[in-house]
Design an enzyme around this catalytic site. Sequence first.
Site: not given
Ligand code: GLN
Length: 485
Positions: A161, A137, A62
């Site tokens: 994410s 994400s 990532k």
């Molecule tokens: N979708 C969640 C957010 O927007 C989680 C994101 C994540 O786990 N980095 O914060």
Amino acid sequence: MSELLSLTAADQAERLRAGELGAGELFEFWRDRAQADDLGCYLWVADEAPADAGSLPPVAVKDLFCVEGVPSAAASRILEGYRPPYTATSVANLRRAGAPVLGKTNQDEFAMGSSNENSGFGPVRNPWDRERVPGGSSGGSAAAVAGGRAPWAIGTDTGGSIRQPASLCGIVGLKPTYGAVSRYGMIAFASSLDQCGPLTRDVTDAALMLGILQGRDPCDSTSLGLPDPVELPTAERLDGLRFGAWGLDEEGLDPDVAAVVRTTLGRIEELGGSVQETQLPSAGPGIAAYYVIAPAEASANLARYDGVRYGYRTENFDDLLSMYENTRAEGFGAEVKRRIMIGTYALSSGYYEAYYGTAQKVRTKIAQDFAAAFEQVDFVVTPTSPTVAFELGERTADPLAMYLSDYFTVPMPLAGIPAVSIPCGLSAGLPVGFQIAGPAFSEARILDAAYALERAIGFEGVPVDYVRPDAESSSHDAGPEAPRR
Ligand code: GLN
């Protein structure tokens, strides 16, 4: 060579060990696949096999993991051009174990999002249906593994994410216990929640990778490692194990997703496990608490992007203050700005107790709910996502609808506990994820249970896009949508 596509990372490692395959040759195979990707999974692909390409297949990383000398921008324009002078411990551990870096994967900017549409470098498409999101994400990592563009990948999970994109792409995603894996060299989003973990084709690969990632790191004072080395899972039965199901009657859960999850609960019973309902009374407000705590921490973590130390600097300024302001106005995307504003507001002196203080109390209650549940059951199980992969653009205009994608995944990081998502079937031709959570440091037991269930489910879905880009075909050009830097 394309039979390699049918092998898991552990199988590929076996071939390397047996001398049936060369490390350089394997790296080149995956590099070609990554280079030819047309889903937008990658922001950077390695030029050539490193001299020390080792005993494991290469890994997709990532973008928010710092890799020395390699563009690492958390998919944000504000970090464009930043090449870190050091490497994240997770990546260093993978390299040391024999897994070289294949490329940097697309993601939501600073890991803020559930669809990968918040990337500063364009969206990622879901290999099951190009008109749909891969989740977020860690959308690039998930789509790369699901679509045969990487043998395995790492991502990070703050509120879901790793697990949610794994669910939407039909692969395995594990969020370890807070502290199990070092966070040194991860570009920070919300420091009390962020964890690194594997996105893999199966549970065995997740265990193999977790064993490499976990450990105490002197560079990260929040890291502890796991109490025991991670063994590859072998369980075939679930006899005597108690599973507490949560959330199946929640409003907003797609009935077809619920049906696939209920079938999976039936499989648990066939394997000798017992299933009962579990109440987590404070988990419902988890989303509200998360969307105060995570932005609050993000507003502090993102203060460092000032146009001086890293990446982008505006050309349009008269003095120091306008340089700061314009750099941040031009460099951050809309969702990141929204979170900085929410977080700054929630931490302001007049509102601190009302918002941040209250959210922290909810967080404690959620941890207590899990502790109470784990007196009755060994695992809490839920759908990973309330719906299957949604269409690109479907939720971008409505942040609250987007935030609700995380309903089932935010309680675990708020409580600091581990959870895995495994594919458990299809709904309307798209993968459904099943989430298994356990007490802190119960990764070995979670992986064993997930392994037994994975075998019983026998998920064999293959995304329509899996065979593309085919090394033998002509659809080799990256296409206009590939947001390669
Ligand atoms: N979708 C969640 C957010 O927007 C989680 C994101 C994540 O786990 N980095 O914060």
